[in-house]
Every structure is written in C-alpha cells, then in structure tokens.
Design an enzyme around this catalytic site. Structure first.
Site, short mmCIF file in Angstrom:
data_model
loop_
_atom_site.label_atom_id
_atom_site.label_comp_id
_atom_site.label_asym_id
_atom_site.label_seq_id
_atom_site.Cartn_x
_atom_site.Cartn_y
_atom_site.Cartn_z
N TYR A 164 50.76 -6.16 -1.35
CA TYR A 164 49.55 -5.61 -1.98
C TYR A 164 48.50 -6.73 -2.18
O TYR A 164 47.30 -6.49 -2.10
CB TYR A 164 49.89 -4.91 -3.30
CG TYR A 164 48.83 -3.94 -3.77
CD1 TYR A 164 48.47 -2.85 -2.99
CD2 TYR A 164 48.19 -4.13 -4.99
CE1 TYR A 164 47.49 -1.96 -3.41
CE2 TYR A 164 47.21 -3.25 -5.43
CZ TYR A 164 46.87 -2.17 -4.64
OH TYR A 164 45.91 -1.29 -5.07
N LYS A 171 42.51 -5.05 -8.27
CA LYS A 171 42.82 -4.03 -9.29
C LYS A 171 42.90 -4.65 -10.68
O LYS A 171 42.54 -3.99 -11.67
CB LYS A 171 44.12 -3.30 -8.96
CG LYS A 171 44.04 -2.37 -7.73
CD LYS A 171 42.99 -1.27 -7.85
CE LYS A 171 43.19 -0.20 -6.76
NZ LYS A 171 42.08 0.80 -6.78
O1 0WE Z 1 45.35 0.72 -3.39
C1 0WE Z 1 46.08 1.07 -2.49
C2 0WE Z 1 45.64 0.90 -1.03
C3 0WE Z 1 44.20 0.58 -0.87
C4 0WE Z 1 43.83 0.09 0.52
C5 0WE Z 1 44.44 0.54 1.68
C6 0WE Z 1 44.02 0.06 2.91
C7 0WE Z 1 44.68 0.46 4.20
C8 0WE Z 1 43.76 0.31 5.39
C9 0WE Z 1 42.82 -0.84 0.61
N1 0WE Z 1 42.40 -1.33 1.80
C10 0WE Z 1 42.97 -0.89 2.94
N2 0WE Z 1 42.52 -1.40 4.12
C11 0WE Z 1 42.89 -0.91 5.33
O2 0WE Z 1 42.48 -1.43 6.38
N3 0WE Z 1 47.32 1.58 -2.79
C12 0WE Z 1 47.76 1.63 -4.15
C13 0WE Z 1 48.27 2.05 -1.74
C14 0WE Z 1 49.11 0.89 -1.35
O3 0WE Z 1 48.67 -0.05 -0.48
C15 0WE Z 1 49.63 -1.01 -0.36
C16 0WE Z 1 50.74 -0.67 -1.16
C17 0WE Z 1 50.40 0.55 -1.80
C18 0WE Z 1 51.23 1.30 -2.78
C19 0WE Z 1 49.64 -2.17 0.40
C20 0WE Z 1 50.77 -2.98 0.37
C21 0WE Z 1 51.85 -2.65 -0.43
C22 0WE Z 1 51.85 -1.50 -1.20
#
Ligand code: 0WE
Length: 264
Positions: A164, A171
């Site tokens: 993450y 966050k």
């Molecule tokens: O906040 C998130 C994800 C937000 C996010 C997702 C992406 C994917 C595609 C931000 N930027 C991008 N950029 C991209 O190019 N989450 C809470 C979901 C999430 O994302 C992770 C998680 C979880 C849960 C990434 C790594 C590990 C766990």
C-alpha cells in the site's frame, strides 16, 4: 399505541443536496454512497474524471435523476471553480460533499516505499489528500450549518500494509486533514468525517496484486467473518451525512466488518 410511540420519520437525507466526487462505475464505493443517499431522499450532483469515465458515470447519475453531471479533475482549479459555479446557479447551496478519490502511480503500489520518487509522492498526496482540502475550500461558501463532508480512507494509514506504500502515507495525511478541516468548519456547524472501509473489489483495487488473497484473509480474520460491500459503506455514509450524526465530526469511522480491532 406503536403509532404514537414511533411516529414515522422522513427518510434520513430528505431534501438534502449533495455532491459526489469519485464514481468510476457501478462497483465504486462512491456509487454505494450515492445510491444509498439517493434512496434516503437526497438529490445528487456527480462529477466524472475524463471522457472514458463520463460514459460510466452519466447513466448512473441519470438513474437517480441527478440535475448536475460535470467534469472534475481534482488537480484542475479552473474545473473546480466551474463545478461550484454550476452548483451555485442550480441549487444556490449544498448540504454535503462526498470525496472518494485516490491515486498513486501503479509502480508505487508495489516494491519498497523507500523507492518512492519525489514526483510519485507528490502525485499521490496531491490527488488523494490535498483534493479534500481544495474541495472543502471551494464548497465552503455554499455550506450552511448542518452540512457535512465525508471522505474514504483505509487502514493502511495507521498500519503498514505491504504494497500500500505511498497510499498509506497519503491516507494518513487525508485523515489528519479530516481533523483539521473539522476544526476549521466546526464553528460554522459543518462536520467533516471519514469512513475507513475494509478491502472491496472495486476498479481502483482491481489492479492491485494479491487483492484476492487479502479479501480471503480479511473475511477469515474479521469478527463478522465476511468482507464488506459498497452498500455497507453506503448505509454508514448515509448516517454520517444525516442529522443522526449531528454530534459527530473529525471521526474516522471503520466499516470493515471489525477487521481493524483484531490482533490475530
Ligand atoms: O486505496 C486503495 C487503492 C487506491 C488506488 C488504487 C490504484 C490502482 C491503479 C490508488 N492508486 C491506484 N493506481 C493505479 O494505477 N485501496 C484501499 C485498495 C487497495 O489498494 C492496495 C491495497 C488495497 C486494499 C494496494 C496495495 C495493497 C493493498
């Protein structure tokens, strides 16, 4: 009888007008919030980021009779000004704003946080955290006492979740922003809160390696023995946006089937 003891009450968001930023498609957390808010009587405005997402957002927005559907790239101050101009002309005021936006470069969501570039750090923080501050500032002139702002966060802000990475840092900044904005806007009777959602399979999460495994593990570990869905978030959001949460501000409210309280 029961009619006297429990007179029927209007839906939680009856007569309220809200802006929802961050719908990408039907699986979006923002859509879970929007559809529940609409069912609770709210009238909604939507934004979309770019032409590709307009095709997804427009039909969803039209399905709840949204009178305002406008483009918004949260890093574009001019688009931000135009959006609030439109809301001012159409409604003359605003009762709530839902911010459900995050972005980090894909390469920064794997490997080591130590390798995050200055540019990648800046981009993640600007889109995922500063955007709440710019939305709050643009919305402020339209907000009356009783209005509220709501954003979405994740446990990775306070615990180190592998991969993450810079999003966890963003966050953490977002959650601190919730508290400082609550301090700024509280004297005017405006509340600011966040929902910390458990993992959900959305478009934003679909590019994340190992999400399937995470969802399985989360469901096993969580006290409720399941994952959450966007309606779980939408119902909690409806409460936080309503008068039922009139005494709640600056709060990070977990909607994660209890996962965050567990040690093992
Ligand atoms: O906040 C998130 C994800 C937000 C996010 C997702 C992406 C994917 C595609 C931000 N930027 C991008 N950029 C991209 O190019 N989450 C809470 C979901 C999430 O994302 C992770 C998680 C979880 C849960 C990434 C790594 C590990 C766990």
């Amino acid at each position: 009888m029961s009619e006297e003891a429990h007179p029927s009450t209007p839906p939680l968001l009856a007569g309220k007008r809200g802006l929802v930023v961050g719908v990408a498609n039907q699986r979006s957390i923002a859509w879970g919030v929007a559809s529940n808010a609409a069912a609770a009587g709210a009238e909604l405005a939507f934004t979309f980021q770019g032409d590709a997402l307009e095709k997804r957002v427009r039909p969803l927005a039209e399905s709840v009779d949204a009178p305002i559907i406008e483009p918004l790239d949260v890093t574009d101050d001019e688009q931000m000004a135009q959006l609030f101009q439109k809301i001012q002309e159409t409604w003359g005021g605003l009762d709530f704003v839902v911010h459900s936006v995050a972005f980090a470069d894909r390469d920064d969501l794997k490997g080591r946080t130590i390798d995050t570039s200055r540019d990648g750090f800046h981009k993640a923080l600007e889109i995922s955290a500063y955007s709440l501050i710019s939305l709050a500032r643009a919305a402020e002139p339209l907000l009356a006492p009783g209005a509220s702002l709501l954003t979405m966060t994740y446990l990775g802000s306070i615990q180190a979740v592998p991969n993450y990475n810079v999003m966890g840092i963003a966050k953490a900044a977002l959650e601190a922003s919730v508290r400082y904005l609550a301090l700024d806007l509280g004297p005017n009777g405006i509340r600011v809160n966040a929902i910390s959602a458990g993992p959900v399979k959305t478009l934003a999460a679909s590019g994340v390696g190992g999400l399937r495994g995470m969802l399985g593990t989360a469901a096993e570990r969580a006290p409720l023995k399941r994952n959450i869905d966007t309606d779980d978030v939408g119902r909690a959001a409806t409460y936080l946006l309503s008068e039922y949460a009139s005494g709640v501000t600056g709060e990070i409210h977990y909607v994660d089937a209890g996962l965050n309280i567990t040690a093992w």
